[in-house]
Design a protein around this motif. Structure first.
Motif, PDB file in Angstrom:
ATOM      1  N   VAL A 168     -10.625   2.481  10.812  1.00  0.00           N
ATOM      2  CA  VAL A 168     -11.015   3.836  10.417  1.00  0.00           C
ATOM      3  C   VAL A 168     -11.468   4.589  11.657  1.00  0.00           C
ATOM      4  O   VAL A 168     -12.375   4.137  12.363  1.00  0.00           O
ATOM      5  N   GLU A 170     -19.104   3.052  -0.939  1.00  0.00           N
ATOM      6  CA  GLU A 170     -18.069   2.356  -1.706  1.00  0.00           C
ATOM      7  C   GLU A 170     -18.637   1.626  -2.920  1.00  0.00           C
ATOM      8  O   GLU A 170     -19.736   1.076  -2.855  1.00  0.00           O
ATOM      9  N   ALA A 198      -7.749   6.690   8.055  1.00  0.00           N
ATOM     10  CA  ALA A 198      -7.761   5.234   7.877  1.00  0.00           C
ATOM     11  C   ALA A 198      -6.327   4.765   8.076  1.00  0.00           C
ATOM     12  O   ALA A 198      -5.403   5.315   7.485  1.00  0.00           O
ATOM     13  N   VAL A 217     -10.081   3.969  -2.708  1.00  0.00           N
ATOM     14  CA  VAL A 217      -9.895   3.316  -1.405  1.00  0.00           C
ATOM     15  C   VAL A 217      -8.720   2.355  -1.511  1.00  0.00           C
ATOM     16  O   VAL A 217      -7.843   2.324  -0.654  1.00  0.00           O
ATOM     17  N   GLU A 218      -8.707   1.573  -2.565  1.00  0.00           N
ATOM     18  CA  GLU A 218      -7.567   0.690  -2.807  1.00  0.00           C
ATOM     19  C   GLU A 218      -7.671   0.099  -4.210  1.00  0.00           C
ATOM     20  O   GLU A 218      -8.718   0.157  -4.852  1.00  0.00           O
ATOM     21  N   ASN A 243     -14.097  -5.334   9.703  1.00  0.00           N
ATOM     22  CA  ASN A 243     -13.962  -5.602   8.267  1.00  0.00           C
ATOM     23  C   ASN A 243     -13.719  -7.088   8.040  1.00  0.00           C
ATOM     24  O   ASN A 243     -13.056  -7.745   8.826  1.00  0.00           O
ATOM     25  N   LYS A 260       0.827  -1.220   0.000  1.00  0.00           N
ATOM     26  CA  LYS A 260       0.000   0.000   0.000  1.00  0.00           C
ATOM     27  C   LYS A 260       0.857   1.264   0.000  1.00  0.00           C
ATOM     28  O   LYS A 260       0.375   2.331  -0.403  1.00  0.00           O
ATOM     29  N   GLN A 286     -11.355  -0.081  -5.922  1.00  0.00           N
ATOM     30  CA  GLN A 286     -12.417   0.194  -4.961  1.00  0.00           C
ATOM     31  C   GLN A 286     -12.427   1.687  -4.725  1.00  0.00           C
ATOM     32  O   GLN A 286     -11.385   2.289  -4.447  1.00  0.00           O
ATOM     33  N   LYS A 317      -3.582   1.788   7.887  1.00  0.00           N
ATOM     34  CA  LYS A 317      -3.433   0.566   7.086  1.00  0.00           C
ATOM     35  C   LYS A 317      -2.023  -0.001   7.187  1.00  0.00           C
ATOM     36  O   LYS A 317      -1.055   0.696   6.846  1.00  0.00           O
ATOM     37  N   VAL A 356      -7.412  -2.891   8.151  1.00  0.00           N
ATOM     38  CA  VAL A 356      -7.650  -1.446   8.189  1.00  0.00           C
ATOM     39  C   VAL A 356      -8.530  -1.068   9.380  1.00  0.00           C
ATOM     40  O   VAL A 356      -9.474  -1.783   9.712  1.00  0.00           O
ATOM     41  N   GLU A 413      -4.137   7.382   5.922  1.00  0.00           N
ATOM     42  CA  GLU A 413      -4.831   8.168   4.898  1.00  0.00           C
ATOM     43  C   GLU A 413      -5.926   9.008   5.528  1.00  0.00           C
ATOM     44  O   GLU A 413      -6.468   8.640   6.578  1.00  0.00           O
ATOM     45  N   GLU A 414      -6.320  10.072   4.828  1.00  0.00           N
ATOM     46  CA  GLU A 414      -7.519  10.802   5.259  1.00  0.00           C
ATOM     47  C   GLU A 414      -8.707   9.832   5.214  1.00  0.00           C
ATOM     48  O   GLU A 414      -8.764   8.938   4.359  1.00  0.00           O
ATOM     49  N   ARG A 415      -9.626   9.975   6.147  1.00  0.00           N
ATOM     50  CA  ARG A 415     -10.845   9.159   6.098  1.00  0.00           C
ATOM     51  C   ARG A 415     -11.743   9.691   4.985  1.00  0.00           C
ATOM     52  O   ARG A 415     -12.147  10.857   5.006  1.00  0.00           O
ATOM     53  N   LEU A 416     -12.059   8.828   4.046  1.00  0.00           N
ATOM     54  CA  LEU A 416     -12.957   9.206   2.958  1.00  0.00           C
ATOM     55  C   LEU A 416     -14.387   8.922   3.403  1.00  0.00           C
ATOM     56  O   LEU A 416     -14.661   7.856   3.954  1.00  0.00           O
TER      57      LEU A 416
HETATM   58  P1  AMP Z   1      -8.824  -1.878   2.179  1.00  0.00           P
HETATM   59  O1  AMP Z   1      -8.211  -3.125   2.748  1.00  0.00           O
HETATM   60  O2  AMP Z   1      -7.838  -0.807   1.835  1.00  0.00           O
HETATM   61  O3  AMP Z   1      -9.845  -2.146   1.120  1.00  0.00           O
HETATM   62  O4  AMP Z   1      -9.728  -1.303   3.359  1.00  0.00           O
HETATM   63  C1  AMP Z   1     -10.756  -2.044   3.936  1.00  0.00           C
HETATM   64  C2  AMP Z   1     -11.945  -1.159   4.199  1.00  0.00           C
HETATM   65  O5  AMP Z   1     -11.561  -0.082   5.036  1.00  0.00           O
HETATM   66  C3  AMP Z   1     -12.511  -0.506   2.958  1.00  0.00           C
HETATM   67  O6  AMP Z   1     -13.431  -1.334   2.318  1.00  0.00           O
HETATM   68  C4  AMP Z   1     -13.171   0.727   3.528  1.00  0.00           C
HETATM   69  O7  AMP Z   1     -14.438   0.413   4.060  1.00  0.00           O
HETATM   70  C5  AMP Z   1     -12.261   1.089   4.655  1.00  0.00           C
HETATM   71  N1  AMP Z   1     -11.293   2.107   4.206  1.00  0.00           N
HETATM   72  C6  AMP Z   1     -10.082   1.914   3.642  1.00  0.00           C
HETATM   73  N2  AMP Z   1      -9.476   3.082   3.344  1.00  0.00           N
HETATM   74  C7  AMP Z   1     -10.330   4.056   3.734  1.00  0.00           C
HETATM   75  C8  AMP Z   1     -10.286   5.477   3.722  1.00  0.00           C
HETATM   76  N3  AMP Z   1      -9.205   6.172   3.266  1.00  0.00           N
HETATM   77  N4  AMP Z   1     -11.353   6.134   4.215  1.00  0.00           N
HETATM   78  C9  AMP Z   1     -12.431   5.493   4.707  1.00  0.00           C
HETATM   79  N5  AMP Z   1     -12.533   4.149   4.755  1.00  0.00           N
HETATM   80  C10 AMP Z   1     -11.493   3.421   4.282  1.00  0.00           C
END
Ligand code: AMP
Ligand code: GLY
Length: 428
Positions: A158, A190, A144, A279-280, A222, A105, A268, A146, A156, A183-186
């Motif tokens: 948040v 999704e 967030a 997001v990723e 998650n 990441k 995503q 990670k 992850v 990261e900033e919380r988005l």
């Molecule tokens: P990821 O493994 O990066 O897909 O993250 C798992 C979950 O965490 C995602 O499906 C989102 O629900 C949440 N997430 C990841 N990054 C963010 C972000 N920058 N802001 C808000 N939620 C996030």
């Protein structure tokens, strides 16, 4: 010539890939678990660790594979595609270097910044746990948190949603990872947009919506994904055409900057007040999203793989005008304290009118048992989301003891909430 295709991986996603390929080729499969659905579709199934690249290459050579397709991220991270290629077997999936778009990441966000990829989020990277934790405690606004490496979708946290900042900092200090991306919380809803990629061509598929959180109403930790849906349109009811186009532009920009990328590129995105933000990325099909995409795809999957291998333009993709709803049955306690070992009652390739895809089940003499991972999924298909949801829901009404389902996936109530959420963000 009949292609001899080796499928690597044994989850629900790979069962869907096997289902899409089996009638057009001779199929071989290998995975650490003997997935009964794949076992039935394949000419031969070898139980082996798919991250053991030497073992997979040996099996590919033994069966005379003319093509391979790699489902999960673990073997991609281990360099399986590189090793198969050295042995003369073309594998549809990125090589180790390109797979870093998912597997690292730090690389993911830094690469986006270096190449001006649209949809970037504010981020900081850390190679030191204490520095990352201190930053989480002191930063303004929610974040967030990670781990930089692979965590099966469960790494992850948040802030302002699942945890406080102090809890997130404690998590960073105790999780046992060195490298972090903060990261900033988005804020938004999704969506997933996946594309087939090879030789610079990008062929996008309809958007799908996964439900990562363990419990109904998007509560709890998650998971790898509890269920997902798609509608008879490339967008979703809370996604505009402009949103979809912006997601596609981001995927195309990644491929422009990584011209050797091949395989499925999964984006995503969070649909925020300011449009889609990344997001990723994943370097493979989503699981469960593959179970929405592949059953609705009318273009033979084999045609895509062969064109990719032969350097031909990828075919234009056709999709049926259907809605799909995929729901996973998981062991009680999944993902934090899963209790496996209960007997699974499903059998064959359907439950009621819904299609059945096996994931992690253990075949014993007297039947199938759950493990500690997701057990099986059902997919309902219909003209409308309501039809598809009713079909999938009915299949899991009486799922049996020891298993749990998110019954709200694909329901109108949850959908209306998402529509309202995006509308309220964008009306402000
Ligand atoms: P990821 O493994 O990066 O897909 O993250 C798992 C979950 O965490 C995602 O499906 C989102 O629900 C949440 N997430 C990841 N990054 C963010 C972000 N920058 N802001 C808000 N939620 C996030
Ligand atoms: N559905 C999320 C993933 O495949 O990682």
């Amino acid at each position: 010539m009949t292609e001899r295709v080796l499928l690597v991986g044994g989850g629900g996603r790979e069962h869907a890939i096997a289902d899409a390929l089996a009638s057009d080729c001779t199929l071989y499969a290998c995975a650490s678990n003997r997935n009964p659905g794949i076992d039935r579709l394949a000419d031969d199934f070898r139980a082996l660790d798919p991250t053991d690249t030497g073992a997979v290459v040996e099996y590919a050579e033994n069966v005379g594979a003319t093509l391979a397709v790699v489902g999960p991220e673990g073997p991609l991270a281990a360099g399986l595609v590189d090793e198969l290629e050295k042995a003369g077997v073309y594998a549809f999936g990125p090589k180790q270097a390109e797979a870093r778009i998912e597997t690292d990441k730090t690389f993911q966000r830094t690469f986006m910044a270096d190449h001006g990829i649209p949809g970037q989020a504010d981020f900081e990277t850390f190679a030191n746990t204490d520095a990352a934790a201190d930053y989480v405690e002191s930063v303004d606004g929610d974040v967030a948190v990670k781990p930089a490496g692979l965590t099966g979708g469960k790494g992850v946290r948040v802030t302002g949603d699942q945890v406080t900042k102090l809890e997130a900092a404690d998590y960073v200090r105790s999780a046992g990872h060195d490298e972090w991306v903060i990261e900033e919380r988005l804020v938004g809803e999704e969506v997933t947009v996946q594309a087939f990629v090879a030789n610079g061509d990008v062929r996008v598929t309809p958007a799908a919506h996964d439900h990562g959180r363990a419990f109904e109403g998007d509560e709890g930790p998650n998971t790898g994904g509890m269920g997902s849906y798609s509608v008879p349109d490339r967008t979703l009811p809370f996604m505009t055409d402009a949103d979809y186009e912006a997601c596609v532009e981001t995927l195309e920009a990644i491929v422009d900057a990584l011209p050797d990328y091949r395989g499925v590129l999964y984006g995503q995105f969070m649909l925020t007040a300011d449009g889609p933000k990344v997001v990723e990325f994943n370097a493979r099909f989503g699981d469960p999203e593959a179970m929405n995409t592949l059953p609705a795809m009318e273009t033979p999957l084999l045609d895509v793989l062969v064109a990719a291998r032969d350097g031909d333009p990828l075919p234009d993709l056709e999709f049926a005008d259907v809605a799909t709803v995929c729901k996973y049955a998981v062991p009680e306690g999944y993902p934090t304290d899963p209790e496996g070992g209960t007997r699974v009652r499903v059998d064959g390739d359907s439950v009621g009118d819904a299609d059945l895809f096996y994931a992690s089940v253990d075949a014993r003499n007297d039947g199938l048992y759950t493990t500690t991972s997701r057990s099986f999924a059902v997919v309902g298909t219909g003209e409308t989301l309501a039809d598809a949801q009713t079909q999938a829901g009915a299949a899991l009404d009486d799922v049996g003891e020891g298993l749990r389902v998110r019954h709200d996936v694909g329901t109108d109530a949850l959908l209306q909430r998402r529509i309202e959420h995006v509308r309220s963000l964008r009306d402000e």
